[in-house]
Write an enzyme that holds these catalytic residues in place. Sequence first.
Site, PDB file in Angstrom:
ATOM      1  N   HIS A   1      31.326  27.789  55.116  1.00 56.15           N
ATOM      2  CA  HIS A   1      32.453  28.615  56.149  1.00 56.15           C
ATOM      3  C   HIS A   1      34.019  28.659  55.481  1.00 56.15           C
ATOM      4  CE1 HIS A   1      33.566  26.406  59.211  1.00 56.15           C
ATOM      5  NE2 HIS A   1      33.031  25.422  59.474  1.00 56.15           N
TER       6      HIS A   1
ATOM      7  N   ASP B   1      35.752  30.230  57.885  1.00 50.73           N
ATOM      8  CA  ASP B   1      36.611  30.732  58.650  1.00 50.73           C
ATOM      9  C   ASP B   1      37.045  29.416  59.376  1.00 50.73           C
ATOM     10  OD1 ASP B   1      34.029  30.494  59.339  1.00 50.73           O
ATOM     11  OD2 ASP B   1      34.583  31.181  61.299  1.00 50.73           O
TER      12      ASP B   1
ATOM     13  N   ASP C   1      37.727  20.643  57.931  1.00 47.15           N
ATOM     14  CA  ASP C   1      36.202  21.743  58.629  1.00 47.15           C
ATOM     15  C   ASP C   1      36.389  23.332  58.062  1.00 47.15           C
ATOM     16  OD1 ASP C   1      34.360  22.577  59.613  1.00 47.15           O
ATOM     17  OD2 ASP C   1      34.918  22.503  62.003  1.00 47.15           O
TER      18      ASP C   1
ATOM     19  N   GLU D   1      31.298  31.217  61.243  1.00 44.75           N
ATOM     20  CA  GLU D   1      30.590  30.250  61.830  1.00 44.75           C
ATOM     21  C   GLU D   1      31.387  30.199  63.239  1.00 44.75           C
ATOM     22  OE1 GLU D   1      29.440  26.410  62.226  1.00 44.75           O
ATOM     23  OE2 GLU D   1      31.576  27.021  61.946  1.00 44.75           O
ATOM     24  N   GLU D   2      33.085  29.756  63.222  1.00 43.68           N
ATOM     25  CA  GLU D   2      33.339  29.072  64.403  1.00 43.68           C
ATOM     26  C   GLU D   2      33.345  30.325  65.717  1.00 43.68           C
ATOM     27  OE1 GLU D   2      34.714  25.924  64.400  1.00 43.68           O
ATOM     28  OE2 GLU D   2      34.662  25.449  62.782  1.00 43.68           O
TER      29      GLU D   2
ATOM     30  N   GLU E   1      29.456  20.672  56.388  1.00 42.10           N
ATOM     31  CA  GLU E   1      30.190  20.784  57.659  1.00 42.10           C
ATOM     32  C   GLU E   1      30.408  18.801  57.653  1.00 42.10           C
ATOM     33  OE1 GLU E   1      31.385  21.845  59.858  1.00 42.10           O
ATOM     34  OE2 GLU E   1      30.033  23.563  60.120  1.00 42.10           O
TER      35      GLU E   1
ATOM     36  N   HIS F   1      39.337  20.168  64.990  1.00 46.24           N
ATOM     37  CA  HIS F   1      39.619  21.489  65.425  1.00 46.24           C
ATOM     38  C   HIS F   1      40.453  20.588  66.817  1.00 46.24           C
ATOM     39  CE1 HIS F   1      35.245  23.429  65.968  1.00 46.24           C
ATOM     40  NE2 HIS F   1      35.831  23.473  64.238  1.00 46.24           N
TER      41      HIS F   1
END
Length: 382
Positions: free
Chosen positions: A73, A75, A106, A140-141, A169, A355
């Site tokens: 992903h 995003d 990520d 995805e997020e 991931e 994150h």
Amino acid sequence: MTNESAHNTPTVKLACDLIAQPSVTPEDAHCQRMMIERLEAIGFKVENLRFGDVDNFWAIRGESGPILAFAGHTDVVPTGDLGKWATDPFTPTIKDGMLYGRGAADMKGSLAAMITACESFIAAHPNHTGRIAFLITSDEEGPAINGTVKVVEWLEARNEKIKWCLVGEPSSTTLVGDVIKNGRRGSLGAELTVKGVQGHVAYPHLAVNPIHMIAPALAEMASETWDNGNEFFPPTSFQVSNFNSGTGATNVVPGEANVVFNFRFSTELTADILKQRTHAILDKHNVNYDLKWNLSGEPFLTAEGELVAASVAAIKKITGRDTELSTAGGTSDGRFIAPTGAQVLELGPVNATIHQINECVSVDDLNTLSDIYCTMLTELLA
């Protein structure tokens, strides 16, 4: 490789270019266009797939044979308080061998490693067997409604089957490749509304307290042994994440209580079994309730097979380490791909800062990850 040369590799340069795009979910911010240009240059055929407000693409190289798909992903999660970042989150910065920026771990670093691995592999094996594919989303997020799940539905409608799927991931714990995820627990969420009768605390016989009503049931659910796990999964866990009730006054019995809870469950159970057992406990305690369920994904497992063997062998060859297979952690888009019958693994960089403020990844790890991916391609398709 010297520090300076490690910083100037194609993998690190592409990772920096991707990080510089402020692609907060569901925005792609042209990341996919950058990837597509690189893939088309090495013979991939690309189909752009926009569902709702989400950009996705499917790219494939080769005419026949089993498909090895890289999934990921573009995003990223929001940056949070910019004032707490040591550097601008969308200005990729390398310091002391670490690349800083939102999405570094990520998972823009993995995306860059996937692209450069394919470039190296195809240069060495232009007539490789089988097919190589990319399944990329920008959702995805976020809600994960118009991303990978929709692309998988689109592939299934075309009877296009992925045999091996490598999700980028961040799976590693301390060093790249020390852990790979060969499965994930299922996630079943619920919003429970308990209905009572509001009244004055001095006249409890005229009220029905929903907190008193639900407390014994929640206690039983928290102490319940839902299963004992198995060789690959820990026991299923039940957790209450939110509990709200009351008016704020000290002399009012509330009329309603709202509870949010979640199961992270193993392959020993299904979502339907968990729902049945939950309803049975609530009914046993005579709870007056409404219950809304949200299944984020069933558990999946790739216990063995060519993909596991290729990843273990590649990590050993490139790093010299023995990897650990794990199903720990949250969910990933692998939950949408595994039900099609694909072997699914997650292999990416260290996840220590994902994150977080000052998210970062080792530049050496990104270069190593590209080499691992390339070696896996060689193991499966050369």
